[in-house]
Design a protein around this motif. Structure first.
Motif, PDB file in Angstrom:
ATOM      1  N   LEU A   1       0.832  -1.201   0.000  1.00  0.00           N
ATOM      2  CA  LEU A   1       0.000   0.000   0.000  1.00  0.00           C
ATOM      3  C   LEU A   1       0.872   1.258   0.000  1.00  0.00           C
ATOM      4  O   LEU A   1       0.528   2.263  -0.639  1.00  0.00           O
ATOM      5  N   ILE A   2       1.980   1.183   0.718  1.00  0.00           N
ATOM      6  CA  ILE A   2       2.932   2.292   0.737  1.00  0.00           C
ATOM      7  C   ILE A   2       3.531   2.491  -0.648  1.00  0.00           C
ATOM      8  O   ILE A   2       3.651   3.619  -1.144  1.00  0.00           O
ATOM      9  N   ALA A   3       3.897   1.385  -1.297  1.00  0.00           N
ATOM     10  CA  ALA A   3       4.454   1.465  -2.654  1.00  0.00           C
ATOM     11  C   ALA A   3       3.433   2.045  -3.631  1.00  0.00           C
ATOM     12  O   ALA A   3       3.763   2.879  -4.483  1.00  0.00           O
ATOM     13  N   ALA A   4       2.177   1.627  -3.492  1.00  0.00           N
ATOM     14  CA  ALA A   4       1.124   2.127  -4.383  1.00  0.00           C
ATOM     15  C   ALA A   4       0.890   3.619  -4.187  1.00  0.00           C
ATOM     16  O   ALA A   4       0.484   4.318  -5.128  1.00  0.00           O
ATOM     17  N   ALA A   5       1.162   4.087  -2.968  1.00  0.00           N
ATOM     18  CA  ALA A   5       1.000   5.514  -2.685  1.00  0.00           C
ATOM     19  C   ALA A   5       2.202   6.327  -3.153  1.00  0.00           C
ATOM     20  O   ALA A   5       2.211   7.549  -3.025  1.00  0.00           O
ATOM     21  N   GLY A   6       3.216   5.634  -3.696  1.00  0.00           N
ATOM     22  CA  GLY A   6       4.394   6.323  -4.195  1.00  0.00           C
ATOM     23  C   GLY A   6       5.347   6.780  -3.108  1.00  0.00           C
ATOM     24  O   GLY A   6       6.148   7.699  -3.313  1.00  0.00           O
ATOM     25  N   LYS A   7       5.299   6.129  -1.958  1.00  0.00           N
ATOM     26  CA  LYS A   7       6.152   6.507  -0.837  1.00  0.00           C
ATOM     27  C   LYS A   7       7.198   5.423  -0.571  1.00  0.00           C
ATOM     28  O   LYS A   7       7.008   4.255  -0.908  1.00  0.00           O
ATOM     29  N   THR A   8       8.283   5.827   0.053  1.00  0.00           N
ATOM     30  CA  THR A   8       9.347   4.891   0.414  1.00  0.00           C
ATOM     31  C   THR A   8       9.532   4.919   1.925  1.00  0.00           C
ATOM     32  O   THR A   8       9.881   5.967   2.490  1.00  0.00           O
ATOM     33  N   PRO A   9       9.292   3.806   2.609  1.00  0.00           N
ATOM     34  CA  PRO A   9       9.426   3.802   4.070  1.00  0.00           C
ATOM     35  C   PRO A   9      10.888   3.805   4.495  1.00  0.00           C
ATOM     36  O   PRO A   9      11.765   3.373   3.731  1.00  0.00           O
ATOM     37  N   PRO A  10      11.178   4.276   5.687  1.00  0.00           N
ATOM     38  CA  PRO A  10      12.550   4.219   6.181  1.00  0.00           C
ATOM     39  C   PRO A  10      12.973   2.769   6.398  1.00  0.00           C
ATOM     40  O   PRO A  10      12.133   1.887   6.580  1.00  0.00           O
ATOM     41  N   THR A  11      14.269   2.545   6.372  1.00  0.00           N
ATOM     42  CA  THR A  11      14.786   1.178   6.530  1.00  0.00           C
ATOM     43  C   THR A  11      15.409   0.938   7.898  1.00  0.00           C
ATOM     44  O   THR A  11      15.866  -0.169   8.183  1.00  0.00           O
ATOM     45  N   GLY A  12      15.433   1.953   8.734  1.00  0.00           N
ATOM     46  CA  GLY A  12      16.015   1.802  10.066  1.00  0.00           C
ATOM     47  C   GLY A  12      15.310   2.697  11.065  1.00  0.00           C
ATOM     48  O   GLY A  12      14.499   3.558  10.694  1.00  0.00           O
ATOM     49  N   LEU A  13      15.606   2.487  12.321  1.00  0.00           N
ATOM     50  CA  LEU A  13      14.985   3.260  13.383  1.00  0.00           C
ATOM     51  C   LEU A  13      15.485   4.692  13.400  1.00  0.00           C
ATOM     52  O   LEU A  13      16.615   4.977  12.987  1.00  0.00           O
ATOM     53  N   ASP A  14      14.647   5.596  13.898  1.00  0.00           N
ATOM     54  CA  ASP A  14      15.097   6.956  14.152  1.00  0.00           C
ATOM     55  C   ASP A  14      15.859   6.993  15.478  1.00  0.00           C
ATOM     56  O   ASP A  14      15.925   5.996  16.208  1.00  0.00           O
ATOM     57  N   GLU A  15      16.444   8.138  15.793  1.00  0.00           N
ATOM     58  CA  GLU A  15      17.263   8.240  17.006  1.00  0.00           C
ATOM     59  C   GLU A  15      16.435   8.016  18.267  1.00  0.00           C
ATOM     60  O   GLU A  15      16.923   7.442  19.241  1.00  0.00           O
ATOM     61  N   ARG A  16      15.182   8.449  18.256  1.00  0.00           N
ATOM     62  CA  ARG A  16      14.336   8.284  19.445  1.00  0.00           C
ATOM     63  C   ARG A  16      14.103   6.816  19.743  1.00  0.00           C
ATOM     64  O   ARG A  16      14.250   6.372  20.898  1.00  0.00           O
ATOM     65  N   ARG A  17      13.739   6.044  18.737  1.00  0.00           N
ATOM     66  CA  ARG A  17      13.494   4.620  18.974  1.00  0.00           C
ATOM     67  C   ARG A  17      14.789   3.854  19.218  1.00  0.00           C
ATOM     68  O   ARG A  17      14.810   2.874  19.964  1.00  0.00           O
ATOM     69  N   LYS A  18      15.908   4.292  18.602  1.00  0.00           N
ATOM     70  CA  LYS A  18      17.198   3.679  18.928  1.00  0.00           C
ATOM     71  C   LYS A  18      17.504   3.843  20.419  1.00  0.00           C
ATOM     72  O   LYS A  18      18.038   2.938  21.062  1.00  0.00           O
ATOM     73  N   GLY A  19      17.158   5.013  20.959  1.00  0.00           N
ATOM     74  CA  GLY A  19      17.370   5.247  22.384  1.00  0.00           C
ATOM     75  C   GLY A  19      16.552   4.306  23.246  1.00  0.00           C
ATOM     76  O   GLY A  19      17.030   3.800  24.273  1.00  0.00           O
ATOM     77  N   LEU A  20      15.304   4.040  22.834  1.00  0.00           N
ATOM     78  CA  LEU A  20      14.464   3.100  23.585  1.00  0.00           C
ATOM     79  C   LEU A  20      15.061   1.695  23.555  1.00  0.00           C
ATOM     80  O   LEU A  20      15.088   0.994  24.578  1.00  0.00           O
ATOM     81  N   ILE A  21      15.527   1.284  22.388  1.00  0.00           N
ATOM     82  CA  ILE A  21      16.143  -0.039  22.269  1.00  0.00           C
ATOM     83  C   ILE A  21      17.410  -0.111  23.122  1.00  0.00           C
ATOM     84  O   ILE A  21      17.658  -1.111  23.813  1.00  0.00           O
ATOM     85  N   ASP A  22      18.212   0.939  23.101  1.00  0.00           N
ATOM     86  CA  ASP A  22      19.425   0.975  23.929  1.00  0.00           C
ATOM     87  C   ASP A  22      19.064   0.821  25.402  1.00  0.00           C
ATOM     88  O   ASP A  22      19.754   0.106  26.156  1.00  0.00           O
ATOM     89  N   ASN A  23      17.993   1.473  25.828  1.00  0.00           N
ATOM     90  CA  ASN A  23      17.598   1.396  27.234  1.00  0.00           C
ATOM     91  C   ASN A  23      17.065   0.018  27.597  1.00  0.00           C
ATOM     92  O   ASN A  23      17.248  -0.440  28.737  1.00  0.00           O
ATOM     93  N   LEU A  24      16.411  -0.656  26.660  1.00  0.00           N
ATOM     94  CA  LEU A  24      15.993  -2.036  26.912  1.00  0.00           C
ATOM     95  C   LEU A  24      17.215  -2.940  27.079  1.00  0.00           C
ATOM     96  O   LEU A  24      17.264  -3.782  27.988  1.00  0.00           O
ATOM     97  N   ASN A  25      18.178  -2.779  26.199  1.00  0.00           N
ATOM     98  CA  ASN A  25      19.390  -3.600  26.284  1.00  0.00           C
ATOM     99  C   ASN A  25      20.170  -3.320  27.562  1.00  0.00           C
ATOM    100  O   ASN A  25      20.834  -4.214  28.099  1.00  0.00           O
ATOM    101  N   ALA A  26      20.102  -2.082  28.043  1.00  0.00           N
ATOM    102  CA  ALA A  26      20.862  -1.701  29.234  1.00  0.00           C
ATOM    103  C   ALA A  26      20.135  -2.038  30.536  1.00  0.00           C
ATOM    104  O   ALA A  26      20.753  -2.058  31.600  1.00  0.00           O
ATOM    105  N   ALA A  27      18.836  -2.313  30.459  1.00  0.00           N
ATOM    106  CA  ALA A  27      18.055  -2.561  31.669  1.00  0.00           C
ATOM    107  C   ALA A  27      18.549  -3.805  32.396  1.00  0.00           C
ATOM    108  O   ALA A  27      18.853  -4.826  31.775  1.00  0.00           O
ATOM    109  N   SER A  28      18.610  -3.727  33.713  1.00  0.00           N
ATOM    110  CA  SER A  28      19.001  -4.884  34.518  1.00  0.00           C
ATOM    111  C   SER A  28      17.887  -5.923  34.469  1.00  0.00           C
ATOM    112  O   SER A  28      16.736  -5.611  34.137  1.00  0.00           O
TER     113      SER A  28
END
Length: 204
Positions: A111-138
């Motif tokens: 549906l995204i392709a049909a709309a002529g849009k290209t989705p990002p292929t990686g996380l933005d900095e905000r979500r990278k930070g969330l993932i980093d905090n999950l990995n760092a959590a005790s």
């Protein structure tokens, strides 16, 4: 202009909270993880505020970007939860997130392709930070950190889907967003149930 102001204010709040936490919550020798846990929690809370503001964006370009990154984050976070989760319920929820958001991503792709849009292929900095905090959590803190992130993430996703379903300008993506709303709501309800219930022990 109003959206930019809201996002800027949220970002400023994020920096202020994190800075205060770093100043006031330095780890002690007896408990070296306390300071980092407090900073990471502040960063996650700030991310939730920014996400709540950004989910009101309704252009097709913004919707595609936000929806794609949301799915990627959920899949990565769910994979971590399956490994680090301390309760059977959290591990199972992480598995469900991987399955459901992989399926949603696949449904949106053509549906995204049909709309002529290209989705990002990686996380933005905000979500990278969330993932980093999950990995760092005790281990002791992981389930709480994960579920708190999940509540904020699904609040944001629900707002995104509802707003685009109502006000979006691509008919096919609007229909997909509308279809996704009950699933995202069910995820959010499940998260809140897990937060309220005593954890079931994970299988060894």
């Amino acid at each position: 202009m109003r959206r930019a102001f809201i996002l800027a204010a949220a970002a400023a709040a994020a920096l202020s909270v994190a800075a205060c936490q770093k100043t006031d919550s330095q780890p002690s020798a007896a408990d070296p993880g306390t300071g980092n846990d407090a900073v990471n929690a502040a960063q996650d809370a700030a991310s939730a505020a920014v996400g709540a503001a950004s989910a009101t964006q309704i252009s097709t370009e913004d919707f595609v970007t936000s929806a794609a990154i949301s799915d990627m984050y959920e899949i990565q976070a769910g994979e971590i939860a399956q490994k680090k989760g301390q309760s059977a319920d959290v591990k199972a929820f992480g598995k469900t997130m991987v399955t459901d958001h992989t399926a949603l991503s696949k449904e949106l792709k053509p549906l995204i392709a049909a709309a002529g849009k290209t989705p990002p292929t990686g996380l933005d900095e905000r979500r990278k930070g969330l993932i980093d905090n999950l990995n760092a959590a005790s281990a002791a803190e992981f389930d709480q950190v994960y579920l708190k992130q999940q509540e904020a993430a699904h609040d944001e996703a629900l707002s995104l889907m509802r707003n685009y379903a109502e006000k979006g300008d691509d008919v096919n993506l609007k229909a997909a967003a509308s279809k996704a709303v009950p699933k995202v709501q069910a995820h959010l309800d499940h998260v809140k149930q897990l937060q309220a219930a005593p954890p079931a022990p994970a299988k060894k």
